[in-house]
Design a protein around this motif. Structure first.
Motif, PDB file in Angstrom:
ATOM      1  N   UNK A  28      59.614  36.619  39.976  1.00 25.32           N
ATOM      2  CA  UNK A  28      59.327  37.559  41.256  1.00 25.32           C
ATOM      3  C   UNK A  28      57.862  37.433  41.434  1.00 25.32           C
ATOM      4  N   UNK A  29      57.617  37.260  42.817  1.00 22.97           N
ATOM      5  CA  UNK A  29      56.112  37.318  43.151  1.00 22.97           C
ATOM      6  C   UNK A  29      55.565  38.591  42.617  1.00 22.97           C
ATOM      7  N   UNK A  30      54.287  38.735  42.335  1.00 21.12           N
ATOM      8  CA  UNK A  30      53.752  39.538  41.689  1.00 21.12           C
ATOM      9  C   UNK A  30      52.225  39.593  41.723  1.00 21.12           C
ATOM     10  N   UNK A  31      51.310  40.719  41.506  1.00 28.60           N
ATOM     11  CA  UNK A  31      50.038  40.416  41.335  1.00 28.60           C
ATOM     12  C   UNK A  31      49.574  41.104  39.930  1.00 28.60           C
ATOM     13  N   UNK A  32      48.503  40.364  39.679  1.00 31.35           N
ATOM     14  CA  UNK A  32      47.758  40.698  38.299  1.00 31.35           C
ATOM     15  C   UNK A  32      46.509  41.549  38.661  1.00 31.35           C
ATOM     16  N   UNK A  33      46.384  42.648  37.861  1.00 34.93           N
ATOM     17  CA  UNK A  33      45.075  43.264  38.190  1.00 34.93           C
ATOM     18  C   UNK A  33      44.399  43.563  36.906  1.00 34.93           C
ATOM     19  N   UNK A  34      43.088  43.164  37.038  1.00 31.95           N
ATOM     20  CA  UNK A  34      42.271  43.475  35.860  1.00 31.95           C
ATOM     21  C   UNK A  34      41.366  44.814  36.500  1.00 31.95           C
ATOM     22  N   UNK A  35      41.293  45.655  35.841  1.00 30.75           N
ATOM     23  CA  UNK A  35      40.650  46.989  35.869  1.00 30.75           C
ATOM     24  C   UNK A  35      39.635  47.509  34.891  1.00 30.75           C
TER      25      UNK A  35
END
Length: 181
Positions: A28-35
């Motif tokens: 699945x197309x997704x986004x990785x977020x570093x926070x």
């Protein structure tokens, strides 16, 4: 969003090796977020996720499905809590899937920082500063990409505009977009 350090787009959730946009397989197309959890909580990120998609819709395909990948039990429990709240308040069943994170495959370069890459003056400005991997991983590039996508307020932009490494032309353009004089 304040506290978001970097974002990268890619593919996850499947078992096929090395997916690409034209050969995504079962991913699945997704986004990785570093926070930074001292600035924004996981719960706040989840609420943003929840508010920016319709959790009650059935996906058109595996490629574009609504899914969240969790990294630990606390994240899983937070999702389950929000899911119950949504179902209780809306009377609708949540179709957004929850799956344990296994591996993230970085999408092709041209998919990264979409809003920024769609604007040649910003793309050229930052590509002159960063090599490709640093461009993709840059906090500054992620922040400016967000502003170009109209994610953020004029107040937030003013607060950090001097930290974004903008030249006169790119700074002026962003200020105009946010009606800042």
């Amino acid at each position: 969003m304040p506290g978001v350090i970097r974002t990268r787009v890619g593919y996850a959730g499947g078992i096929s090796d090395n997916p690409t946009y034209h050969n995504i397989g079962d991913h699945t197309e997704t986004i990785q977020i570093e926070y930074d959890p001292d600035q924004i909580s996981y719960r706040e990120l989840l609420e943003i996720f929840w508010d920016n998609h319709n959790p009650a819709t059935q996906p058109r395909s595996r490629q574009y499905m609504n899914i969240l990948f969790y990294h630990n039990t606390d994240q899983k429990e937070e999702f389950e809590e929000l899911k119950l709240e949504y179902e209780s308040e809306s009377g609708r069943e949540v179709k957004t899937e929850l799956k344990e994170y296994e591996e993230f495959y970085l999408a092709e370069d041209y998919h990264q920082k979409y809003y920024l890459q769609s604007n040649s003056r910003f793309k050229n400005h930052y590509r002159d500063i960063y090599d490709l991997s640093d461009f993709i991983d840059s906090t500054v590039v992620a922040r400016v990409n967000g502003y170009l996508g109209r994610y953020g307020t004029a107040e937030q932009l003013l607060e950090e505009i001097n930290k974004l490494g903008l030249n006169e032309q790119t700074e002026s353009y962003l200020k105009e977009r946010y009606n800042i004089e």
